[in-house]
Design a protein around this motif. Structure first.
Motif, PDB file in Angstrom:
ATOM      1  N   ILE A 118       0.837  -1.107   0.012  1.00 12.42           N
ATOM      2  CA  ILE A 118      -0.039   0.146  -0.012  1.00 12.42           C
ATOM      3  C   ILE A 118       0.948   1.217  -0.034  1.00 12.42           C
ATOM      4  CG2 ILE A 118      -1.678   1.399   1.261  1.00 12.42           C
ATOM      5  CD1 ILE A 118      -2.758  -1.118   2.296  1.00 12.42           C
ATOM      6  N   ASP A 119       0.580   2.094  -1.092  1.00 11.43           N
ATOM      7  CA  ASP A 119       1.295   3.308  -1.149  1.00 11.43           C
ATOM      8  C   ASP A 119       0.327   4.511  -0.800  1.00 11.43           C
ATOM      9  OD1 ASP A 119       2.883   5.473  -1.807  1.00 11.43           O
ATOM     10  OD2 ASP A 119       3.846   4.948  -3.814  1.00 11.43           O
ATOM     11  N   VAL A 120       0.146   4.715   0.424  1.00 18.98           N
ATOM     12  CA  VAL A 120      -1.007   5.843   0.800  1.00 18.98           C
ATOM     13  C   VAL A 120      -0.933   7.258  -0.104  1.00 18.98           C
ATOM     14  CG1 VAL A 120      -1.869   7.236   2.567  1.00 18.98           C
ATOM     15  CG2 VAL A 120      -1.072   4.810   3.022  1.00 18.98           C
ATOM     16  N   PRO A 121       0.337   7.775  -0.253  1.00 20.95           N
ATOM     17  CA  PRO A 121       0.212   9.183  -0.940  1.00 20.95           C
ATOM     18  C   PRO A 121      -0.274   8.826  -2.509  1.00 20.95           C
ATOM     19  CG  PRO A 121       2.160   8.808   0.136  1.00 20.95           C
ATOM     20  CD  PRO A 121       1.713   7.630   0.276  1.00 20.95           C
ATOM     21  N   GLU A 122       0.044   7.620  -3.203  1.00 21.58           N
ATOM     22  CA  GLU A 122      -0.350   7.552  -4.447  1.00 21.58           C
ATOM     23  C   GLU A 122      -1.912   7.053  -4.721  1.00 21.58           C
ATOM     24  OE1 GLU A 122       1.817   8.498  -6.706  1.00 21.58           O
ATOM     25  OE2 GLU A 122       3.041   9.351  -5.275  1.00 21.58           O
ATOM     26  N   ASP A 123      -2.549   6.700  -3.963  1.00 25.31           N
ATOM     27  CA  ASP A 123      -3.852   6.116  -3.874  1.00 25.31           C
ATOM     28  C   ASP A 123      -4.878   6.928  -3.762  1.00 25.31           C
ATOM     29  OD1 ASP A 123      -6.273   4.574  -3.594  1.00 25.31           O
ATOM     30  OD2 ASP A 123      -4.810   2.653  -3.596  1.00 25.31           O
ATOM     31  N   ALA A 124      -5.569   7.584  -4.658  1.00 27.07           N
ATOM     32  CA  ALA A 124      -6.621   8.610  -4.283  1.00 27.07           C
ATOM     33  C   ALA A 124      -7.751   7.975  -3.669  1.00 27.07           C
ATOM     34  CB  ALA A 124      -7.070   9.266  -5.857  1.00 27.07           C
ATOM     35  N   VAL A 125      -8.016   7.051  -3.660  1.00 27.48           N
ATOM     36  CA  VAL A 125      -9.146   6.308  -2.865  1.00 27.48           C
ATOM     37  C   VAL A 125      -8.850   6.233  -1.509  1.00 27.48           C
ATOM     38  CG1 VAL A 125     -10.637   4.274  -2.633  1.00 27.48           C
ATOM     39  CG2 VAL A 125      -9.931   5.084  -4.839  1.00 27.48           C
ATOM     40  N   ILE A 126      -7.481   5.845  -0.964  1.00 30.96           N
ATOM     41  CA  ILE A 126      -7.374   5.923   0.373  1.00 30.96           C
ATOM     42  C   ILE A 126      -6.915   7.326   0.651  1.00 30.96           C
ATOM     43  CG2 ILE A 126      -5.180   5.388   1.885  1.00 30.96           C
ATOM     44  CD1 ILE A 126      -4.726   3.067   0.194  1.00 30.96           C
TER      45      ILE A 126
END
Length: 723
Positions: free
Chosen positions: A359-367
């Motif tokens: 999981i790459d938080v800054p790169e996942d718009a849904v997260i």
């Protein structure tokens, strides 16, 4: 110590088909050890320790000893560097995720020059492994530094670039288990299964039976829902919207919570679940709009997302998604907690080797949007004990195939049939897939064409499912293997006459024949290329042609040594002589025993229900008969071996009174006027002999063409005028 000069790689050749070494493609490397010929492994101080320190798994290599530690024993006793390079390359391939068990190294007639081969599923990967292995070996010889991890990473990158994806590879492996041949048609995942008119094609998990119309419907989620609803499949209520205002109005009309998603997205991109606030709905609209051409607002269905794989109308696998959470400690940020509590899971990674994504938080718009809904940012520090939802439906990778209720399977199968897909990934949301959707309030939310198979092949939890086998069983009936009759003729002279005659007889027998020989490339009776076509690439093109249901190929010892055979197995394999000796010096084939190993390749690939056709006048070819998995048909003008073969009930063809006699045991059938055909060849300015024409008759008989048709075929064959 003084530095040893590099081992020279004199020649690197990719053998693309069965060859003198093995049934499978190999990379053949000619090596010149130079002065290292005088330094086997036991005479290089510290070499064995340096090498095994770099590659400790060499202890697992059996080598010629046949047991674990075999290669280590050879190192200790002393073995030459060509053999060591073989094992170094094999180990690098093993470490790179492309296990390779086959390799051989043999000396040549030149001092210090060796031929080394190893199994090569892909030429570019094999060449990369060879380059890295060569560098590693020279570093170990000269006590120089070498980064094995970096070398493995470079080879693995080449594997990722060149090799089939996991879904396609699983289907191809299942085809191989059923002895169905395959041909890769591009650098990606387009693969032909079977040959000629009996072939099927796959592109990852799509097949040549996958409808383009069905694919178009599946891409349009609104149209998909409409069709499913019309046949009684439960789907979430929803509507398409054009802007954020309409999205919020639709959400209120449907009743909160809702889902906002693009109408034609995939892989879950731009999909936001369980929206309850106006601000969140508006933000979700903006995200969905960036990932598709139209935005849908749907009623939120409670439960976990499931992916069910439908093949040929049946559910063959199912997987479930799960939520991903972190727990705050009052010290670390959301990003740090995700790395500590989620990404440390060994099942997570960035490649297809891992069932769960990192999981790459800054790169996942849904997260990011979900964090915003919880009044958090990636850099926020959650309070001690605070639970934070990171993913509402993470990777759908928990196998639940055994739990699928029959009613659920029926509805899912109906959904795939309604859209028109032969293979479909059906996404549904339900709190309990072991109960009917009518009881749980579950619904089907998407039907996908070309579904990924990795979640079923390598689930994060549960048992892998044989989805590749299911797809192969869908494409080929139980008694089908995708094969057409292939005839391979290996001859040093007269091969074009044999293959032309056999192709003519197959044509009269109702076959659409492809022929590759020295006279050119033929489709039926039409010559499509005049240049000599007794080549690997010409034969390979025939196997790809959907218009042919039989193929005849002329080979030579030289083509087997240069390319290997163009086919993995054949119905009939013909070897006429051992007269090529003296023409193969560039391949270092100088003895009859060496030539025997080359020519036997043609007989080694005969199918168990096929036949070898051999010239009984050559004692070496008589010996070759025992290598054939199928029947053996001998031919000769005269030979004691014919009588012995007939005494055992075998089939034989010989000449009597100018005509070919087809004999089995004590029975004889006379026909096929050989003498008359020889005269027609002579009149056309082409020299041939009776043995060559007998070989053609024996081959046709091995194909179970009737003696009457063989006789008529030879009477009607018209040799071309010599150019």
């Amino acid at each position: 110590m003084s530095r040893h000069d590099d081992i020279k790689l004199l020649r690197v050749n990719y053998l693309r088909g069965p060859n003198m070494w093995t049934y499978r493609p190999v990379l053949e490397v000619w090596l010149d050890l130079g002065k290292l010929e005088d330094f086997p492994s036991n005479l290089l101080p510290g070499f064995n320790d340096r090498l095994t320190h770099q590659l400790p798994a060499l202890i697992e290599h059996h080598c010629g000893v046949g047991e674990r530690g075999g290669f280590m024993q050879r190192l200790t006793e002393g073995t030459w560097m060509g053999h060591v390079l073989e094992h170094v390359v094999i180990e690098l391939l093993n470490l790179s995720g492309m296990p390779t068990g086959f390799g051989q190294t043999r000396s040549t007639s030149a001092t210090g020059v060796y031929r080394m081969v190893f199994r090569a599923r892909d030429e570019q990967v094999a060449r990369a492994a060879l380059a890295e292995g060569h560098a590693l070996l020279m570093a170990a010889i000269n006590a120089e530094a070498f980064d094995v991890s970096a070398a493995v990473a470079r080879v693995r990158d080449k594997v990722d670039d060149c090799y089939l994806g996991p879904s396609t590879a699983a289907i191809v492996a299942a085809a191989t288990d059923r002895r169905i041949p395959h041909i890769r048609l591009n650098d990606g995942n387009l693969v032909q299964l079977g040959h000629g008119a009996r072939q099927r094609r796959i592109w990852t998990a799509e097949t040549d039976m996958t409808s383009a119309i069905a694919e178009g419907i599946a891409r349009d989620k609104d149209l998909t829902k409409s069709l499913l609803k019309s046949v009684g499949v439960p789907v979430p209520e929803g509507q398409a919207v054009k802007n954020a205002d309409e999205a919020w109005e639709a959400a209120q009309d449907l009743g909160l919570p809702v889902v906002v998603k693009p109408s034609d997205g995939n892989h879950g991109r731009g999909v936001t679940l369980d929206l309850k606030r106006e601000a969140d709905v508006r933000a979700a609209f903006e995200l969905a709009e960036r990932n598709g051409s139209e935005v849908l607002v749907e009623r939120n269905i409670p439960g976990n997302e499931h992916r069910l794989l439908v093949v040929g109308g049946s559910v063959v696998a199912a997987a479930r998604g799960d939520e991903a959470w972190i727990t705050g400690d009052g010290k670390h940020t959301v990003v740090q907690l995700v790395d500590q509590q989620i990404n440390t899971d060994p099942r997570r990674g960035l490649t297809e080797d891992f069932p769960l994504n990192r999981i790459d938080v800054p790169e996942d718009a849904v997260i990011l949007l979900d964090l915003q809904r919880q009044d958090l940012t990636p850099d926020a520090v959650p309070a001690t004990g605070q639970r934070v939802l990171i993913q509402r439906n993470g990777n759908v990778a928990i196998d639940c195939t055994a739990q699928v209720h029959p009613e659920v399977a029926h509805v899912v199968s109906l959904a795939a049939r309604t859209i028109g897909l032969d293979i479909a990934g059906v996404d549904l949301v339900s709190e309990d897939i072991s109960r009917p959707l009518s009881e749980t309030g579950g619904a089907i939310v998407e039907v996908n064409a070309g579904p990924g198979l990795l979640m079923h092949l390598k689930p994060a939890e549960g048992m892998p499912q044989p989805v590749g086998q299911a797809i192969i069983d869908h494409l080929f009936a139980e008694d089908e293997n995708g094969r057409i009759p292939i005839v391979g003729v290996t001859a040093s002279a007269g091969g074009q006459h044999i293959t032309r005659l056999v192709a003519w007889l197959l044509h009269l027998n109702g076959r659409h024949v492809g022929l590759a020989c020295n006279d050119g490339l033929f489709l039926g009776t039409r010559r499509v290329e005049k240049k000599p076509s007794a080549r690997w690439d010409a034969a390979h093109r025939l196997l790809m042609n959907r218009g042919v249901d039989a193929v005849v190929v002329q080979n030579s010892a030289a083509t087997i040594l240069t390319d290997g055979l163009a086919y993995d197995r054949c119905q009939v394999g013909v070897v006429t002589d051992t007269a090529a000796l003296g023409q193969l010096d560039e391949h270092d084939i100088r003895t009859h025993d060496q030539l025997f190993k080359v020519l036997r390749t043609q007989i080694d690939v005969v199918l168990s229900d096929g036949a070898a056709v051999l010239n009984a006048a050559d004692p070496q070819l008589v010996e070759m008969a025992e290598l054939c998995d199928g029947e053996v048909v001998f031919y000769a003008l005269d030979s004691d071996a014919l009588a012995a073969h007939r005494d055992k009930g075998g089939r034989a063809v010989f000449l009597q009174g100018g005509a070919a006699v087809l004999a089995q045991g004590a029975s004889e059938t006379s026909g096929a006027n050989i003498e008359a055909l020889m005269k027609r060849f002579a009149a056309a300015g082409q020299a041939t002999d009776a043995a060559t024409l007998l070989a053609a008759v024996a081959t046709a008989w091995a194909l179970n063409i009737s003696p009457e048709l063989i006789s008529a075929g030879l009477d009607t064959f018209v040799p071309e005028l010599a150019q």
